[in-house]
Design an enzyme around this catalytic site. Structure first.
Site, short mmCIF file in Angstrom:
data_model
loop_
_atom_site.label_atom_id
_atom_site.label_comp_id
_atom_site.label_asym_id
_atom_site.label_seq_id
_atom_site.Cartn_x
_atom_site.Cartn_y
_atom_site.Cartn_z
N ARG A 100 30.45 28.52 37.34
CA ARG A 100 30.94 29.82 37.81
C ARG A 100 29.91 30.91 37.51
NH1 ARG A 100 36.84 31.27 36.05
NH2 ARG A 100 36.87 32.38 38.03
N ASN B 114 41.19 49.56 45.46
CA ASN B 114 42.15 49.91 44.41
C ASN B 114 42.73 51.31 44.60
OD1 ASN B 114 40.13 51.62 43.51
ND2 ASN B 114 40.50 51.18 41.36
N LYS C 93 44.91 43.87 46.12
CA LYS C 93 43.67 44.63 46.37
C LYS C 93 42.95 44.19 47.65
CE LYS C 93 42.66 46.07 41.64
NZ LYS C 93 41.60 46.24 40.63
N SER D 47 49.00 52.99 34.34
CA SER D 47 48.52 54.07 35.23
C SER D 47 49.55 55.19 35.35
CB SER D 47 48.17 53.52 36.61
OG SER D 47 47.02 52.72 36.52
N ASP E 69 36.87 50.90 40.66
CA ASP E 69 36.70 50.08 39.45
C ASP E 69 35.24 50.09 38.99
OD1 ASP E 69 39.38 49.30 39.13
OD2 ASP E 69 39.15 47.63 40.53
N GLY F 292 37.85 48.77 26.49
CA GLY F 292 38.20 48.64 27.90
C GLY F 292 39.11 49.73 28.45
#
Ligand code: NAP
Length: 285
Positions: free
Chosen positions: A156, A87, A66, A17, A102, A247
């Protein structure tokens, strides 16, 4: 006056970042060094309190803080409330608001780079960890019609399918097995990889959750993995003739949205994307 901006996390050394945010700030001539601060969990409250000072525009927050920052804020927006995570913090005259860019960054990257928007579509989400949860909520808020969630550990995926239905989206959980995936991929407008398969130094660096023959040419395939920038899944998808997105775009677009909140200016997206890609290339990605 020099303004203060940056990112907190623990550890923080790996974050790119600072590279692409600084490129954006410099491009617009904004006098603000974007710093990185390694803050322990015990230190989060004091650190956030210090952000109320004049001259501080705000910060980004990364793993593992976060959730931890939330009790120290004056207000948290809808996206952050839905995600249960912040974030981005913005300081306006000593008042701190928490945001989560995000999900919006993921949707914006897809819209700008591929033209995809979720309304009325069917999406296949691969994985059921933290990233998959955020993507699922973003797709639900974006109006996706139905979701298939595929994961190595089926329970999950079932938990996330339940979360999707609580958010008004038809959802099915399937195992990460070839037959189930072939069927689910065939009717998916969007396929998003939220597993760590294909990630450098991850558990299955060379692995791809889908092969070329399973991917329809009409699909958009978004791999959240950004190291390497060209993942095994993206290679399989390109060979299938599908539209691909790496990504790094989501990562940069979440930062672009933070940038715009802090500065009130349109972020120079191309400059920030180029800086991020250059940095990743210099790291061998
Ligand atoms: P996580 O919570 O640890 O979840 C990992 C996921 O990968 C789980 O679904 C796990 O399945 C699956 N998995 C792990 N090893 C596997 C293997 N060998 N075969 C098949 N599945 C496997 O991680 P996360 O935070 O969600 O992050 C996932 C990926 O997204 C990472 O590569 C991360 O860098 C990336 N990411 C990118 C961005 C971005 O901005 N581009 C943002 C967030 C995350 P089980 O449940 O069966 O263990």
């Amino acid at each position: 006056m020099t303004q203060r901006l940056g990112i907190i996390g623990f550890p923080i050394g790996h974050s790119i970042s600072p590279i692409f945010q600084q490129a954006g700030l410099d491009h617009l001539g904004i006098d603000a060094p974007y710093e990185k601060w390694e803050v322990t969990t015990e230190g989060v409250g004091d650190f956030v309190a210090g952000l109320r000072a004049p001259g501080t525009l705000g910060i980004n927050i990364t793993v593992p803080h976060k959730q931890a920052v939330i009790p120290f804020l004056d207000e948290v927006d809808e996206w952050a409330t839905a995600a249960g995570a912040v974030n981005t913090i913005v300081n306006r005259d000593g008042r701190l608001t928490g945001h989560n860019t995000d999900g919006p960054g993921f949707l914006r990257a897809l819209l700008v780079e591929t033209g995809y928007s979720p309304e009325g579509t069917r999406a296949l989400v691969l994985g059921a960890g933290g990233a998959a949860r955020g993507i699922l909520l973003a797709l639900a808020r974006g109006g996706v019609e139905s979701l298939v969630i595929a994961n190595r550990t089926l329970e999950r995926a079932e938990t996330l399918a339940q979360l999707a239905s609580e958010n008004g989206v038809k959802a099915e959980a399937i195992p990460l097995s070839a037959d189930a995936l072939t069927q689910a991929a065939a009717s998916a407008a969007l396929i998003v990889n939220c597993t760590t398969m294909g990630m450098s130094h991850g558990p299955d660096e060379r692995g791809s959750p889908l092969s070329t023959t399973q991917i329809p040419a009409t699909a958009i395939v978004n791999d959240l993995v950004y190291n390497p920038m060209e993942t095994p899944l993206l290679r399989e998808a390109a060979a299938a003739g599908a539209t691909t997105l790496g990504g790094l775009h989501m990562l940069v677009y979440q930062g672009v949205l933070s940038f715009q909140m802090w500065t009130g200016r349109d972020a120079p997206v191309d400059v920030m994307l180029a800086a991020a890609a250059k940095e990743m290339a210099s790291r061998g990605a």
